[in-house]
Design a protein around this motif. Structure first.
Motif, PDB file in Angstrom:
ATOM      1  N   PRO A   1       1.166  -1.440   0.265  1.00 57.37           N
ATOM      2  CA  PRO A   1       0.057   0.140   0.235  1.00 57.37           C
ATOM      3  C   PRO A   1       0.926   1.144  -0.046  1.00 57.37           C
ATOM      4  CG  PRO A   1       0.434  -0.618   2.424  1.00 57.37           C
ATOM      5  CD  PRO A   1       0.884  -2.146   1.108  1.00 57.37           C
ATOM      6  N   VAL A   2       0.294   2.147  -1.089  1.00 61.34           N
ATOM      7  CA  VAL A   2       0.793   3.533  -0.880  1.00 61.34           C
ATOM      8  C   VAL A   2       0.103   4.571  -0.311  1.00 61.34           C
ATOM      9  CG1 VAL A   2       0.631   3.913  -3.360  1.00 61.34           C
ATOM     10  CG2 VAL A   2       2.963   4.643  -2.453  1.00 61.34           C
ATOM     11  N   CYS A   3      -0.857   4.812  -0.072  1.00 57.44           N
ATOM     12  CA  CYS A   3      -2.011   5.634   0.193  1.00 57.44           C
ATOM     13  C   CYS A   3      -2.838   4.798   0.572  1.00 57.44           C
ATOM     14  CB  CYS A   3      -1.925   6.977  -0.334  1.00 57.44           C
ATOM     15  SG  CYS A   3      -2.507   6.682  -1.567  1.00 57.44           S
ATOM     16  N   VAL A   4      -3.925   5.588   1.157  1.00 58.03           N
ATOM     17  CA  VAL A   4      -5.530   5.687   1.336  1.00 58.03           C
ATOM     18  C   VAL A   4      -5.779   6.505  -0.235  1.00 58.03           C
ATOM     19  CG1 VAL A   4      -7.372   5.372   2.897  1.00 58.03           C
ATOM     20  CG2 VAL A   4      -5.024   5.013   3.640  1.00 58.03           C
ATOM     21  N   SER A   5      -6.790   5.430  -0.561  1.00 56.34           N
ATOM     22  CA  SER A   5      -7.477   6.155  -1.415  1.00 56.34           C
ATOM     23  C   SER A   5      -8.143   7.651  -1.100  1.00 56.34           C
ATOM     24  CB  SER A   5      -8.538   5.085  -1.500  1.00 56.34           C
ATOM     25  OG  SER A   5      -8.273   3.690  -2.688  1.00 56.34           O
ATOM     26  N   THR A   6      -8.579   8.172   0.135  1.00 53.81           N
ATOM     27  CA  THR A   6      -9.570   8.456   0.319  1.00 53.81           C
ATOM     28  C   THR A   6      -8.395   9.971   0.471  1.00 53.81           C
ATOM     29  OG1 THR A   6      -9.315   8.173   2.521  1.00 53.81           O
ATOM     30  CG2 THR A   6     -11.183   8.225   1.678  1.00 53.81           C
TER      31      THR A   6
ATOM     32  N   ASP B   1     -18.235  -1.437   1.739  1.00 54.03           N
ATOM     33  CA  ASP B   1     -17.220   0.430   1.879  1.00 54.03           C
ATOM     34  C   ASP B   1     -18.129   0.270   3.554  1.00 54.03           C
ATOM     35  OD1 ASP B   1     -16.264   0.173  -0.244  1.00 54.03           O
ATOM     36  OD2 ASP B   1     -17.401   1.445  -1.703  1.00 54.03           O
ATOM     37  N   GLU B   2     -18.805   0.211   3.408  1.00 49.54           N
ATOM     38  CA  GLU B   2     -19.413   0.502   4.404  1.00 49.54           C
ATOM     39  C   GLU B   2     -18.877  -0.752   6.044  1.00 49.54           C
ATOM     40  OE1 GLU B   2     -23.247  -1.020   2.992  1.00 49.54           O
ATOM     41  OE2 GLU B   2     -21.365  -0.245   1.802  1.00 49.54           O
ATOM     42  N   HIS B   3     -18.594  -0.829   5.299  1.00 48.22           N
ATOM     43  CA  HIS B   3     -18.692  -2.446   6.946  1.00 48.22           C
ATOM     44  C   HIS B   3     -17.002  -2.179   6.970  1.00 48.22           C
ATOM     45  CE1 HIS B   3     -22.929  -4.784   5.753  1.00 48.22           C
ATOM     46  NE2 HIS B   3     -22.679  -3.697   6.446  1.00 48.22           N
ATOM     47  N   ARG B   4     -15.867  -1.399   6.213  1.00 54.82           N
ATOM     48  CA  ARG B   4     -15.406  -1.561   6.186  1.00 54.82           C
ATOM     49  C   ARG B   4     -14.299   0.105   6.226  1.00 54.82           C
ATOM     50  NH1 ARG B   4     -13.489  -3.362   0.787  1.00 54.82           N
ATOM     51  NH2 ARG B   4     -13.828  -0.747  -0.151  1.00 54.82           N
ATOM     52  N   ILE B   5     -13.393   0.370   7.429  1.00 50.99           N
ATOM     53  CA  ILE B   5     -12.167   1.777   7.191  1.00 50.99           C
ATOM     54  C   ILE B   5     -11.073   1.594   7.682  1.00 50.99           C
ATOM     55  CG2 ILE B   5     -14.579   2.663   9.063  1.00 50.99           C
ATOM     56  CD1 ILE B   5     -12.670   2.899  11.098  1.00 50.99           C
ATOM     57  N   ILE B   6     -10.788   2.353   7.170  1.00 51.74           N
ATOM     58  CA  ILE B   6      -8.949   2.487   6.839  1.00 51.74           C
ATOM     59  C   ILE B   6      -8.394   3.788   7.473  1.00 51.74           C
ATOM     60  CG2 ILE B   6      -6.981   2.301   5.169  1.00 51.74           C
ATOM     61  CD1 ILE B   6      -8.703   1.231   3.359  1.00 51.74           C
ATOM     62  N   VAL B   7      -7.202   3.234   8.171  1.00 51.57           N
ATOM     63  CA  VAL B   7      -6.854   4.338   9.356  1.00 51.57           C
ATOM     64  C   VAL B   7      -4.946   4.944   9.065  1.00 51.57           C
ATOM     65  CG1 VAL B   7      -5.804   5.586  11.362  1.00 51.57           C
ATOM     66  CG2 VAL B   7      -8.261   4.479  10.783  1.00 51.57           C
ATOM     67  N   ARG B   8      -4.229   5.187   8.322  1.00 56.85           N
ATOM     68  CA  ARG B   8      -2.500   4.970   8.276  1.00 56.85           C
ATOM     69  C   ARG B   8      -2.457   6.164   9.233  1.00 56.85           C
ATOM     70  NH1 ARG B   8       0.289   7.698   2.961  1.00 56.85           N
ATOM     71  NH2 ARG B   8       2.271   7.719   3.692  1.00 56.85           N
TER      72      ARG B   8
END
Length: 434
Positions: free
Chosen positions: A29-34, A154-161
Motif C-alpha cells: 500500500p502506498v496511500c489510502v484512496s481517500t 465500503d460501509e463495513h470497512r474503514i482504513i486508518v493510516r
C-alpha cells in the motif's frame, strides 16, 4: 538476539539493500484512496522504501504513482498541476500521464523526444480502499495479492493510516508479541489488573480484548506458503479447555488481528529506514463507527494524530504526552492501543540494535518473523522468489477461540501448505513447553 550485521540486513529497506530488494517484490500500500479523493485533486507526496514518490488521480479517475522529481530538471511533481489527464511540472510545464508517458513539453517541440523519454512510473492497483504499487523489476511483478477485506462493503470497512518515526521492524515485531497485549494494553485488554480500573476488555470491536487473563502464553509457530501462523495458548479457567489465539504473518509485513466482531488487517509498510506507514484496515459484516474506532486506538486526540497528514506527532519533548498522575488508574498514562504501540516503538529509538536484547520463550513468534525475512533476503540474493509472492490470502483469518486440549490448532485455519496430519495437540504442546 540478532548479530549487528543481520540487524542491518533486516532493517534497511533502501534500493539495493537485501531487505529493500525483498520488499520490492511485493505489492505494497502506498496511500489510502481517500487521500486522493477525486479526479484532478491535489497530488500526494509519499515515501515508500526510501523512494520519494508522487501519487495523483487524473481527470478520468485513474491513479498514477511516479518518481517525485521531474525527469527534466528535477523539480518536484508533488507541487505540480493535475489537469487534463496528467500531472504537469511547474518548472517548465512538462506533463505526464499515469504511466509516465510525456504528454507535453512546452519548451521542446521535438515529438520524437516525447516518445523516447518517460517519467519513472510504477504499476498501480486500487483495491479495498487502498492504492497499491510494486517497486521491483518489471519482469518480477507478481500476481496481485487479495485479502478478505477487499470483498467487504465500503460501509463495513474503514482504513486508518498512521506514519510513525520508527523502523518498520519495531512495529511489526510488536504485532507478533502476544505476551505484550495483556500488559502494555492492560486497560483495554486485562480485566481487573487493578481494583476499580476502567476496562474496555468486553468491547466487541476491541482487538486487544483477550478472551482470558494470562500474560505468559505458550506459542507454536508454523510456516506456510504466505509466511507463517502462530498460535498462542492461554489457560481458560481450568478444566480441559484452552484458549487459542492464532495470528498469521503474511509476507513481507502484514498481520491479521482477531477481535470478537471484527478483523484488523495491519500493514507495516516502510517509508524509509526510520519511518513506517501503518495501515489499519478494519472490516466486518456490519457498518463500522469510524469515530469510535479512532478513539479506541487513541487517535482522536489531535496532539497525537489527525487525518490531515496521518503523522503520529508524539515526541520525547514532553515524554510523548504521558500523564504520570493518571497512571494510578491507567497502566501506561497513554490512551488507546495504537497510541501505546506507536509510542513503545518510538521509545526504542528510530532503529533498535537487537544484538543487545535478551529473548524468552514468549518471543518465539518474533524470532520466526526475523527468520522468514532473513530467509527471503537470501532467496532474493540467489535470484529466487521470496515466500508469499503472489499467494492469495483472502481465506486467511485469525481465530481466537476456546477449544478442548486434544485439539490440533492447525485444523482451525486454512492450511496453506501445512500438512493436515502435522503437529501435536494443544495438550502435547503444553506438556512439552512445561
Amino acid at each position: 538476539m540478532l548479530r549487528p550485521s543481520d540487524n542491518e540486513r533486516i532493517c534497511r529497506v533502501g534500493a539495493g539493500t537485501p531487505m529493500g530488494e525483498v520488499f520490492r517484490r511485493y505489492w505494497l500500500p502506498v496511500c489510502v484512496s481517500t487521500q486522493i479523493p477525486k479526479p484532478d485533486c491535489d497530488p500526494l507526496r509519499v515515501s515508500l522504501l526510501g523512494e520519494r514518490l508522487v501519487v495523483f488521480r487524473d481527470t478520468n479517475g485513474k491513479v498514477g504513482v511516479l518518481d517525485e522529481l521531474c525527469p527534466h530538471r528535477g523539480a518536484s511533481l508533488a507541487i505540480g498541476r493535475v489537469e487534463e489527464c496528467g500531472i504537469r511540472c511547474l518548472y517548465h510545464g512538462w506533463k505526464f500521464a499515469v504511466d509516465g508517458t510525456i504528454l507535453d513539453t512546452p519548451n521542446n517541440n521535438d515529438e520524437s523526444f516525447r516518445k523516447r523519454v518517460k517519467a519513472t512510473a510504477y504499476p498501480v492497483r486500487e483495491e479495498g480502499g487502498l492504492v497499491w504499487t510494486c517497486l521491483g523489476p518489471a519482469e518480477k511483478i507478481p500476481a496481485f495479492t487479495r485479502y478478505a477485506f477487499m470483498d467487504a462493503a465500503d460501509e463495513h470497512r474503514i482504513i486508518v493510516r498512521v506514519n510513525t518515526k520508527a523502523n518498520y521492524l519495531q512495529l511489526l515485531e510488536g504485532g507478533f508479541d502476544s505476551s505484550h497485549v495483556g500488559i502494555l494494553h492492560s486497560n483495554v485488554a486485562r480485566p481487573g489488573w487493578i481494583e476499580n480500573a476502567v476496562s474496555q476488555s468486553t468491547d466487541e470491536t476491541n482487538p486487544a480484548a483477550l478472551a482470558v487473563d494470562d500474560n505468559a502464553p505458550t506459542l507454536d509457530p508454523e510456516n506456510t506458503d504466505f509466511g507463517f501462523y502462530y498460535a498462542a495458548f492461554r489457560q481458560a479457567g481450568g478444566g480441559d479447555t484452552i484458549n487459542v489465539r492464532v495470528v498469521p504473518f503474511i509476507m513481507p509485513s502484514t498481520r491479521i488481528i482477531p477481535a470478537p466482531s471484527l478483523y484488523f488487517t495491519v500493514f507495516e509498510t516502510p517509508a524509509d529506514d526510520e519511518t513506517t506507514s501503518t495501515y489499519l484496515v478494519i472490516h466486518g459484516t456490519a457498518p463500522i463507527d469510524r469515530a469510535k474506532m479512532i478513539a479506541l486506538m487513541g487517535l482522536s486526540d489531535r496532539r497525537y494524530w489527525s487525518e490531515d497528514d496521518c503523522d503520529f506527532k508524539a515526541t520525547w519533548a514532553d515524554r510523548f504526552g504521558q500523564d504520570r498522575q493518571r497512571m494510578r488508574e491507567n497502566w501506561t498514562g497513554f490512551s488507546g492501543v495504537e497510541q501505546e504501540d506507536a509510542i513503545i516503538a518510538m521509545s526504542m529509538g528510530p532503529l533498535f540494535d537487537r544484538s543487545k536484547e535478551h529473548l524468552v520463550p514468549a518471543d518465539r513468534a518474533v524470532v520466526r518473523v526475523r527468520q522468514r525475512l532473513l530467509e527471503a533476503a537470501r532467496v532474493v540474493e540467489q535470484g529466487g522468489d521470496p515466500v508469499g509472492v503472489g499467494v492469495d490470502v483472502a481465506d486467511v483469518g485469525a481465530p481466537d477461540v476456546n477449544v478442548a486440549q486434544d485439539t490440533n490448532w492447525r485444523t482451525l485455519v486454512p492450511h496453506h501448505g501445512i500438512p493436515t496430519t502435522k503437529g501435536q495437540t494443544v495438550r502435547e504442546l503444553l506438556r512439552l513447553a512445561s
